[in-house]
Enzyme design. Sequence first.
Site, PDB file in Angstrom:
ATOM      1  N   ASP A   1      -0.812  10.209   6.878  1.00 36.62           N
ATOM      2  CA  ASP A   1      -1.299  10.388   5.607  1.00 36.62           C
ATOM      3  C   ASP A   1      -2.835  11.334   5.243  1.00 36.62           C
ATOM      4  OD1 ASP A   1      -1.847   9.518   2.863  1.00 36.62           O
ATOM      5  OD2 ASP A   1      -1.750   7.510   2.936  1.00 36.62           O
TER       6      ASP A   1
HETATM    7  C1  BGC Z   1      -1.521   8.910  -0.531  1.00 36.18           C
HETATM    8  C2  BGC Z   1      -0.416  10.250  -0.443  1.00 36.18           C
HETATM    9  C3  BGC Z   1      -1.000  11.136  -0.602  1.00 36.18           C
HETATM   10  C4  BGC Z   1      -2.366  11.693   0.087  1.00 36.18           C
HETATM   11  C5  BGC Z   1      -2.657  12.891  -0.599  1.00 36.18           C
HETATM   12  C6  BGC Z   1      -2.715   9.822   0.153  1.00 36.18           C
HETATM   13  O1  BGC Z   1      -4.074   8.671  -0.118  1.00 36.18           O
HETATM   14  O2  BGC Z   1      -1.259   7.766   0.362  1.00 36.18           O
HETATM   15  O3  BGC Z   1       0.551   9.145  -0.360  1.00 36.18           O
HETATM   16  O4  BGC Z   1       0.184  12.148  -0.894  1.00 36.18           O
HETATM   17  O5  BGC Z   1      -2.987  10.619  -0.614  1.00 36.18           O
HETATM   18  O6  BGC Z   1      -2.970  13.562  -1.774  1.00 36.18           O
END
Ligand code: BGC
Length: 722
Positions: free
Chosen positions: A261
Amino acid sequence: MPRLPFLTAYYRRGHHGPARLNTPRTDSTNPPGKWAAATNRAKGVVSTLSTEDKVALATGIGWQEGPCVGNIAAIPSINFPGLCLQDGPGGVRFADLISVFPAGINAAATFNRNLIRDRALALGAEFKAKGVNVALAPGMNMVRSPRAGRNWEMFGTDPYLAGEGSFETVMGLQANGLQACAKHFINNEQETNRQSSSSNVDDRTTHEIYLHPFLKAVQAGVVSVMCSYNQVDETWACENDHILNGLLKTELGFQGYVTTDWWVNMEKYKTLAANQGLDMVMPGASFYGGNVSYFGPALIDAVNSGQVPAPAWTTWPPEFSQLSIWNPANGQHVDVRGDHGNLIRKIGAASTVLLKNSRGALPLGDGVKSLALVGSDAGPNPDGPNNCADRSCNIGILGIGWGSGTANFTYLVDPLSAITAKARSIGANVASSLSDYDLVAARNASMGKDAALVFITSDSGEGYLTVEGNPGDRNNLYAWHGGDALVNTVAGVNNNTIVVVHAVGAIIMEAWIDHPNVTAVPSRSRSWELPRRHPLGDVNPSGRLPYTIAKSPSDYSADIGTNHDVDYTEGLYLDYRWFDKQNISPRFPFGYGLSYTTFAYSGLAINKLGGDDGYEAPTGPGSSLSGCNVRCKQYWPVDGTEIPQLYLAPPDSSNSPPKQLRGFDSVFIPRYASSPVRMCLSRYSFAVWNAANQRWEIPRGTYGVWIGASSRDGKLSGSIEI
Ligand code: BGC
């Protein structure tokens, strides 16, 4: 060295899924041999790459450095144009001229595999046409706490339902050359302390509840998985050998790559997380605003010094286009919506959950000539539906929660304009009061009207944004903006008060649900079709609750953990499993939802293990687990769509929850007709994870089979001896 993130060639060939049965499928975008073929094909290419190039394939180039939220650089020597990874589960984020699809929780509320697949096919087509290679979707966490901020992105509280949602979504997304990214692996069940806490979950619960949707994603052939922000048993998820190499890559046989993530924390292994099962670091730097990555030069050094082995394989890249996502102003205003509006309306209607309907309040009859619409949610956001960053406000009609799972609405129809237009066409008058707090105006608007529709909301989202004091997770389970008082005010003066609930998940309704003047409660997590079609009767509701609605917040088995250690002490007893075990009466049980019609069930026939009823055993991934069929027939006198659900009640010796969902269907039945329904059980349906023996086992004994219209509605029952 990590696995490298190419696309596999066969995803381009187009795969449109099986015939339109609405039963569980065993096909895959990853049929046997395809991974091997793609891997072999890629090996030759990778062997020509330098360590620097290989590391570049595993390291994002930096936040907002490319068209997507995550980008892998091009490698011209092999004609690799790079990768573009973009949010999110409900629409192409930060792009124009796209559709915002009903959220995951709405997809789940349809209990309809075909609609979930269609949603993903359409969503995938939009990603593809915008030039995205990897859709950061679907979300498949388990809605452990009803207050958790991102529950609306997920598929509800039951692993079987979430697993079907995951499977269909991965299948649909990957059907035409897009990679899906199953997230967030694993136990990312709240926003509070999501980047510091440790989710501590026993092995059996991990297997039977939280891992199952990922198993289904792997069976569907998912190409990537996103490891989560939190720690799992005191080790950060993205450097956690047990969950990545152990559970995901060994037990589930996942053959794709694991990306972090965005800006995850790591501390034990960091660069050497490449040995723990991590394959890609996103968006590049190890923390927001930084410019040093766990991978990048550090990984080159680790490979050169022999701490991380050179890559073993990768898969072959297809061709793809790169269009701007971040900046639609640079000439890339590609309208990718097609006719998806129709599908969105269809899913919107199918995810309407009608919770109460007394005195035939809905559908509104011809006699209804005057209506009041009350509440801010009935009108538009005066500054437009996209006015707040990543939908971080609850002003006007609530279309979706907030956070990275959002996308920009090209338009959003508010109930007031939709209902006014429709009412005019049937000669009815509409009065309105769009304030949530002006109770005098609400009363005045509602008095003397044939029906008063009160719109109330509850919102939540991702933890990097706080809305009205709610830091991602909801502060409580009550309607926002004093919604309970608004309902009671209107119900005090109008004996046909219809409460429209637009909420990200369960809300507590005790303040008004039994009020004799509250005649109907259509509820959904997202609103589109509901105001326009449903209360005026065009659509016969068939949605079912993908979570339990309790009478009190304390009735739920799990709440947001506020300490470093978030111990899942409820174990297997999530949501309805807990209500059943503790004998707690829910306000509305999991799987519940009314129709304008009633359905009768009959003729349950349970066939013995071994497929002796003539049905073909399923083939494909997971088929080795199958072997038991159950058949039931149902005869219904009027038209509509029914969602029969099958719950298995295992013998006490299994130490399992009293009942667990193991099958469902969505059956359209024309008026006065009947329809046979067949739900199959596999050996896996009966299996429990024996943590001591580290294997699935089937406890012997008598299993109750309950078939009905919710988790508390055993219309038909039988048993199976194992
Ligand atoms: C989230 C993800 C997301 C990523 C990219 C993170 O804060 O948990 O679900 O895909 O950001 O934006």
